[in-house]
Scaffold this motif. Sequence first.
Motif: not given
Lengths: 163, 163, 163, 163, 163, 163, 163, 163
Positions: F151-152, F160
């Motif tokens: 995700k980051l 984020y």
Amino acid sequence: MGSDSDLPVMKSAAEILEHFEIPFELTVVSAHRTPERMFNFAKQADGRGIRVIIAGAGGAAHLPGMVASLSPLPVIGVPVKSSNSIDGWDSVLSILQMPNGVPVATVALNAAKNAGLLAVQILGTSDKNTLEKMKAYKLSLSEGVRFKYEKLEKTGYKEYVKD
Amino acid sequence: MGSDSDLPVMKSAAEILEHFEIPFELTVVSAHRTPERMFNFAKQADGRGIRVIIAGAGGAAHLPGMVASLSPLPVIGVPVKSSNSIDGWDSVLSILQMPNGVPVATVALNAAKNAGLLAVQILGTSDKNTLEKMKAYKLSLSEGVRFKYEKLEKTGYKEYVKD
Amino acid sequence: MGSDSDLPVMKSAAEILEHFEIPFELTVVSAHRTPERMFNFAKQADGRGIRVIIAGAGGAAHLPGMVASLSPLPVIGVPVKSSNSIDGWDSVLSILQMPNGVPVATVALNAAKNAGLLAVQILGTSDKNTLEKMKAYKLSLSEGVRFKYEKLEKTGYKEYVKD
Amino acid sequence: MGSDSDLPVMKSAAEILEHFEIPFELTVVSAHRTPERMFNFAKQADGRGIRVIIAGAGGAAHLPGMVASLSPLPVIGVPVKSSNSIDGWDSVLSILQMPNGVPVATVALNAAKNAGLLAVQILGTSDKNTLEKMKAYKLSLSEGVRFKYEKLEKTGYKEYVKD
Amino acid sequence: MGSDSDLPVMKSAAEILEHFEIPFELTVVSAHRTPERMFNFAKQADGRGIRVIIAGAGGAAHLPGMVASLSPLPVIGVPVKSSNSIDGWDSVLSILQMPNGVPVATVALNAAKNAGLLAVQILGTSDKNTLEKMKAYKLSLSEGVRFKYEKLEKTGYKEYVKD
Amino acid sequence: MGSDSDLPVMKSAAEILEHFEIPFELTVVSAHRTPERMFNFAKQADGRGIRVIIAGAGGAAHLPGMVASLSPLPVIGVPVKSSNSIDGWDSVLSILQMPNGVPVATVALNAAKNAGLLAVQILGTSDKNTLEKMKAYKLSLSEGVRFKYEKLEKTGYKEYVKD
Amino acid sequence: MGSDSDLPVMKSAAEILEHFEIPFELTVVSAHRTPERMFNFAKQADGRGIRVIIAGAGGAAHLPGMVASLSPLPVIGVPVKSSNSIDGWDSVLSILQMPNGVPVATVALNAAKNAGLLAVQILGTSDKNTLEKMKAYKLSLSEGVRFKYEKLEKTGYKEYVKD
Amino acid sequence: MGSDSDLPVMKSAAEILEHFEIPFELTVVSAHRTPERMFNFAKQADGRGIRVIIAGAGGAAHLPGMVASLSPLPVIGVPVKSSNSIDGWDSVLSILQMPNGVPVATVALNAAKNAGLLAVQILGTSDKNTLEKMKAYKLSLSEGVRFKYEKLEKTGYKEYVKD
């Protein structure tokens, strides 16, 4: 100082004062074993013409703070690492962490020499001659380092470290 | 002081000096961000007639010690508990544990008020008037406590603690 | 380094640099006793072609941080456990806890050898040859351990501990 | 960094690198939860053209030291004060006190900004342009302080502290 | 253990395991100097039939935690007070303060003997015979104290302290 | 645990045991306020079929060590940072620094979750099924990190950190 | 005391009690190795006519606190700096930081002498004769200091420090 | 106590004394701001019929030790965690680490309640009635825990923790 066992540390303050030709008294005043004596000593100090007090003690070191509470003079505190001390922390914190209203000018652990120098600096605030001597002293510190680094650079570190 | 973020702590020193009517300068000199300024400030201080320097800083607090190395005047160091400090220990030890030859008169963590009082005491070593004011100040501390214990003894602790 | 008394510790950095055939200077620069010299040294270092500075000091160790404030070069700090240190904490915190804007690359207490290795790694970021030597060095560490565990497994721990 | 909970601290390193226009990767690599990933990351870093590694972690922070053991590149360690930390001491000591042979360039607690600056300084050892930018950055620090002390001296501390 | 210099401490664990007739391996695996070896050792341990791992290390002691991250077995960590340790705090905190998800069963500083006993207790959870031996061991501790207090009460403390 | 005020911390151990489907008892046994109850609890534990004991306590935390002295079972100690604790040091040292002969498997400050996992690992030394679950748990930790870094890397750190 | 290795420290308590002619018992009771004996000792103490208990122990020192939990008598705790102690902090905190409801009257590290004096003071609260002896003892402390400072003032510090 | 700011902590001692129906005085006596008052208070205490003194103070807490030096009575010291304290360590060490000859019966940080209980135990050494009340008090502690664990075992930890 709080005990004669502090003398091997505290004598460095005396030596500095002699070097700067400042007259001084050196004695044992125990906050815990001779509280009356400490009381009288601290209450009478400024009246007797004393101008700065250096107080060294170890463990739960109450001498510098108690003298500071009893005298209007500046008090320099020297934490001494005594035998059953917890690494000197007890002495440092007992002297340094004074409450608002009652300062103690604390120096490093066992740094009686610096206590002597600080006393000289304090007297130098009103005495040109002493101030000049302090400047000369600082110059001598720097000269002392110069001697060392010149030797080190000349002989190289391998030779130097053997000495 | 080393940063304007130290001002909420350090202003207590200024307030004490005003109370005792001691003229002073208050400014920001950062050992790490403005080293030249610090150098000049410290080297010129005694020539400009300054007699005592109070230096406050947090973290790896080098300002008090560096000023002490550059000036023959007494330097009072105030450890400030800054935001990323490790509980203030870094500031306390960076200021207190100066090597032989270069003392800093260290006061308690955040104790700028005591730094001001210590400066007054130092000036009082050569000024009778200031010394007398310091005696009066100490008396006022004691009066302040008397007010409190008399109230406490009169109202009882249960009432007192409600206020 | 801040004092020639740090040399027995700091010489390990020199030995590493010799091992990696990195030219270096080794001298004494005291932040507190020779502040001008430190100033000049740090301000001129990058102009003289120096690329990395290793600074070791004990107690209230201001040398690494002050050099870092005066030079755009990376500064590696070595906390030295000196005689009147409070267990080395003073030196570690005075070097490590630098404020935002002025980093010091701090290594372990007395770890001058690691300071030397870190300097080599920094130079290796732009020099393939040095990087390869560093890889070989790391392999040698691992071989050194292999020699030991093979001996230990062969002789058994009871024999091994006698040596 | 060892956990995404370190991001609020570690993003300051990224911001510095962006400011200096240094390309970088930012990701989560946990020494304890993804040891294989850490292994591969560290072993391949120099082959992939990475030149400096910044590793931040809290508690028993093993990421910086393990990456340093696996890569010949310089590793900068950022101790992060995490929620169940013992005042940050665990993280500081786990990163700083590396054994001989495997240095980690440790910065202050939570000082990701300084980690970014140290990385820039390391790259500046072989890149004139980056070195010049670092000099400019240091000048800007000093200008920032000047703005503050000029304001402070103009408005007086009583006004200044209200802002 | 992380280094053969830990052997004088760690051998006490071996002696306990011999006393309880538990088969064991004793070797050197350095997290920082032989990371691949550590990786392989930890990954393969449970497949090779090992049931409990005791890992001792000093300074920034990463071995116990890294082995715990790589193996599903219980890992007992022994903080070792090594030569440049900061009073052992570095080793204790590096082993104890593991993040959620990866425990290390930490024992006291240098307490390799207790690590051995804890391993025995763990094996005793599924082996009646070992559990009984542990009960007998505890009884022997109590008998050892009885011998001492009976002697002390008989001879008096003045005689006893002379021995 | 030593007090019901420890429950918000200690419940994490219970949750882990439930996750691994390990039957357990959870109750309050105070070493200092209910010493007889503690005595009986500890003496009878192994006879009642208990195989591992988890004991959490704060301040001068004597519960884990006393239970360990009274039972041949492995005892896991959880230092709890209670309200009047001195930063948790009291609890950590009271549990960790047990004398030779009586180990306590200490986990990090407030790390009840890790205490639960360590108990599972101990039971896994004689139960294949539990060992396999522990392996799966470790895999899930690594998957959790993967989710985060993916995700980051996709959203970038600026997005984020807003979540 | 918890171990006969504490006797060189703890005998000072015995010597004080003999000096004040207070009858006493001195024995070894280990909280961890002889928990039943400790239990019985503590439970029966007040019934047997004992009025004050002095308990000394090192490391994770549970003896004073456990005795205090089992007896209605005042318990004086002496932290002993044992061999694998972390500088005595473990012992100090394990004895001092007792929870609400169960006090231990803690004295300084290794201060068995003070434990003896405190016991005498406690008995002096109901015995005029003992109170008078305590006053005399305090006077003797002060006389001891007088002897020293008179000698110091007479011989000068240079002679004094040679002795 | 040394300041009325200590009252929220110190009132717990008063409450315990009221519970046990022990007559007491509660007032403010500052070692540093009212040294004469402290002197007189401590010197006169035993003559006025006081039998135990409880002294609480924070920071460089000299009150308990100074009172102990001036009075033959047992003095109980309560370290108070004041606002600018360094985590309470200053107060703990200033009270605990008294030199040989002058004990202070120190209790845990902020543990005024335990100071009250210790005073009761001291008085109980010569008063059967007070001793019996202390036994009853200890029983009530144990009953308090029983109430909790019975509730916990009945409702389960998930319900219990919601309350």
